[in-house]
Each structure stands twice: as structure tokens, then as C-alpha cells.
Design an enzyme around this catalytic site. Structure first.
Site, PDB file in Angstrom:
ATOM      1  N   GLY A 296     -14.697   7.115   0.580  1.00 25.55           N
ATOM      2  CA  GLY A 296     -14.219   8.492   0.582  1.00 25.55           C
ATOM      3  C   GLY A 296     -12.734   8.566   0.865  1.00 25.55           C
ATOM      4  O   GLY A 296     -12.149   7.628   1.425  1.00 25.55           O
TER       5      GLY A 296
ATOM      6  N   GLN B 200      -4.954  12.178   3.694  1.00 24.51           N
ATOM      7  CA  GLN B 200      -4.679  10.731   3.647  1.00 24.51           C
ATOM      8  C   GLN B 200      -3.656  10.376   2.577  1.00 24.51           C
ATOM      9  O   GLN B 200      -3.075   9.288   2.606  1.00 24.51           O
ATOM     10  CB  GLN B 200      -5.966   9.932   3.402  1.00 24.51           C
ATOM     11  CG  GLN B 200      -6.924   9.965   4.593  1.00 24.51           C
ATOM     12  CD  GLN B 200      -8.156   9.127   4.322  1.00 24.51           C
ATOM     13  OE1 GLN B 200      -9.092   9.599   3.689  1.00 24.51           O
ATOM     14  NE2 GLN B 200      -8.148   7.895   4.776  1.00 24.51           N
TER      15      GLN B 200
ATOM     16  N   CYS C   4     -12.028   3.126   7.968  1.00 24.88           N
ATOM     17  CA  CYS C   4     -11.252   4.195   7.326  1.00 24.88           C
ATOM     18  C   CYS C   4     -10.062   3.566   6.622  1.00 24.88           C
ATOM     19  O   CYS C   4      -9.435   2.655   7.172  1.00 24.88           O
ATOM     20  CB  CYS C   4     -10.776   5.177   8.389  1.00 24.88           C
ATOM     21  SG  CYS C   4      -9.741   6.505   7.747  1.00 24.88           S
ATOM     22  N   LEU C   5      -9.752   4.040   5.435  1.00 24.58           N
ATOM     23  CA  LEU C   5      -8.628   3.480   4.677  1.00 24.58           C
ATOM     24  C   LEU C   5      -7.293   3.683   5.403  1.00 24.58           C
ATOM     25  O   LEU C   5      -6.330   2.972   5.136  1.00 24.58           O
ATOM     26  CB  LEU C   5      -8.570   4.091   3.272  1.00 24.58           C
ATOM     27  CG  LEU C   5      -9.758   3.751   2.352  1.00 24.58           C
ATOM     28  CD1 LEU C   5      -9.680   4.547   1.055  1.00 24.58           C
ATOM     29  CD2 LEU C   5      -9.806   2.251   2.061  1.00 24.58           C
TER      30      LEU C   5
ATOM     31  N   HIS D 123     -17.408  12.026   7.996  1.00 23.93           N
ATOM     32  CA  HIS D 123     -16.143  11.317   8.205  1.00 23.93           C
ATOM     33  C   HIS D 123     -14.987  12.037   7.496  1.00 23.93           C
ATOM     34  O   HIS D 123     -13.928  12.292   8.086  1.00 23.93           O
ATOM     35  CB  HIS D 123     -16.291   9.878   7.695  1.00 23.93           C
ATOM     36  CG  HIS D 123     -15.037   9.053   7.772  1.00 23.93           C
ATOM     37  ND1 HIS D 123     -14.943   7.912   8.540  1.00 23.93           N
ATOM     38  CD2 HIS D 123     -13.825   9.178   7.160  1.00 23.93           C
ATOM     39  CE1 HIS D 123     -13.724   7.395   8.412  1.00 23.93           C
ATOM     40  NE2 HIS D 123     -13.040   8.144   7.569  1.00 23.93           N
ATOM     41  N   GLU D 124     -15.205  12.366   6.222  1.00 26.05           N
ATOM     42  CA  GLU D 124     -14.121  12.962   5.431  1.00 26.05           C
ATOM     43  C   GLU D 124     -13.796  14.383   5.893  1.00 26.05           C
ATOM     44  O   GLU D 124     -12.629  14.773   5.917  1.00 26.05           O
ATOM     45  CB  GLU D 124     -14.468  12.950   3.939  1.00 26.05           C
ATOM     46  CG  GLU D 124     -14.677  11.564   3.340  1.00 26.05           C
ATOM     47  CD  GLU D 124     -13.567  10.576   3.632  1.00 26.05           C
ATOM     48  OE1 GLU D 124     -12.399  10.973   3.758  1.00 26.05           O
ATOM     49  OE2 GLU D 124     -13.879   9.377   3.788  1.00 26.05           O
TER      50      GLU D 124
ATOM     51  N   HIS E  54     -11.468  14.497   8.756  1.00 18.12           N
ATOM     52  CA  HIS E  54     -10.054  14.327   8.386  1.00 18.12           C
ATOM     53  C   HIS E  54      -9.372  15.679   8.160  1.00 18.12           C
ATOM     54  O   HIS E  54      -8.177  15.830   8.432  1.00 18.12           O
ATOM     55  CB  HIS E  54      -9.935  13.524   7.077  1.00 18.12           C
ATOM     56  CG  HIS E  54      -9.919  12.036   7.252  1.00 18.12           C
ATOM     57  ND1 HIS E  54      -8.953  11.379   7.991  1.00 18.12           N
ATOM     58  CD2 HIS E  54     -10.723  11.063   6.757  1.00 18.12           C
ATOM     59  CE1 HIS E  54      -9.184  10.069   7.940  1.00 18.12           C
ATOM     60  NE2 HIS E  54     -10.258   9.848   7.204  1.00 18.12           N
TER      61      HIS E  54
HETATM   62 NI    NI Z   1     -11.111   8.002   6.750  1.00 15.37          NI
END
Ligand code: NI
Length: 158
Positions: free
Chosen positions: A46, A51, A91-92, A133-134, A137
Site C-alpha cells: 500500500g 508518502q 512501511c515503505l 495502516h494506510e 498515514h
Molecule cells: Ni506505510
């Protein structure tokens, strides 16, 4: 389409609350397409707009089940199951950091599609984890705040 730079957790953008998407125009579609390409390249599940430096409420998710990239614009979780799952998470924007979180096993959410149409959908397992999770953000919350037990990165290497 273009690959966008994924910001690191040190960037203050990732700690801010995002504003709603109000224009469902070509610029939004380009952002969504770029994010999809960026997600595939990064091999992530995701990606949230902040991000890639855009403080708007939209995320994309691909759980690699063959159904493709899901686009959630102005998403809201409207129901969470009492049943939870303890899952590994990363997480990226937090490379090299992994931990276990406790997430609902299922969630129901509403969101708009890229043309502004509202829809409702249910997610479970990895998809439910990714939605939680997303969406965090979008409120400037990183998964690190939700970790109940950190995982030694050595253990995460193949
Ligand atoms: Ni993330």
C-alpha cells in the site's frame, strides 16, 4: 506515468493530517497512476498520498490477489471486527523496520473512486491490515506507534 519519490519517516510531511480530495480531475488521475507505478516498483502492498509528498486523503492498496490496485479516496472505516489479527508489518517510509501489530481481522470502509463515486467495501486479513495502516498515514500516524513487538530486521531477510 512516473515513479515518485517515497518520503522517509523523518520528513515532516508524514506527520501531518491530510485534507480531503475535492477535485476528481486529470491531475488526480495522474497522481493515482504514478502512485500505482511507484508501489509496484517498491514491491509494497500500500501507499498513501503523503508518502509521495501530497497531503490529500487518498491511498492505494494491492494485496497481489489478482484483483489489481484498489483506489480509496477520502476513505473512512465504518466498522471494525472485534476479532483481531497479530500481523507482521513494515512501511515503505520506514525501511528496515518491522514489527507485530494487532489489527482488526475485518473492516468495512467507504471511499470514493477516481471519478468521485462513493462505494462501500469489506476487507479482511492482509487487505484489512493495509486499510488500517494506510488510513493511519492520512492522519500522520506511522505503524511504529502501533507496534506491540519489534522484529529483528535480520529475521526478515530471505
Ligand atoms: Ni506505510
Amino acid at each position: 506515468m512516473a515513479i515518485r519519490k517515497i518520503l522517509n519517516k523523518r520528513d515532516e510531511t508524514l506527520h501531518k493530517v491530510c485534507k480531503p480530495v475535492v477535485k476528481f480531475d486529470a491531475k488526480l488521475h495522474m497522481l493515482l497512476d504514478d502512485m500505482a507505478e511507484t508501489l509496484v516498483k517498491a514491491e509494497g502492498v500500500g501507499l498513501a498520498a503523503p508518502q509521495v509528498g501530497v497531503l490529500r486523503r487518498l491511498v492505494i492498496i494491492d494485496v497481489y490477489d489478482g484483483s489489481g490496485v484498489k483506489e480509496l479516496i477520502n476513505p473512512e472505516i465504518i466498522w471494525r471486527s472485534d476479532e483481531t489479527q497479530k500481523v507482521q508489518e513494515g512501511c515503505l517510509s520506514c525501511p528496515g523496520e518491522w514489527g507485530y501489530t494487532i489489527r482488526p481481522k475485518k473492516v468495512r470502509f467507504k471511499a470514493q473512486d477516481r471519478n468521485g463515486n462513493w462505494y462501500e467495501s469489506e476487507a479482511e486479513d492482509l487487505f484489512a491490515q493495509a486499510v488500517c495502516h494506510e488510513l493511519d498515514h492520512l492522519d500522520g500516524i506511522l505503524f511504529l506507534e502501533k507496534v506491540v513487538e519489534f522484529i529483528d530486521p535480520e529475521q526478515m531477510q530471505e
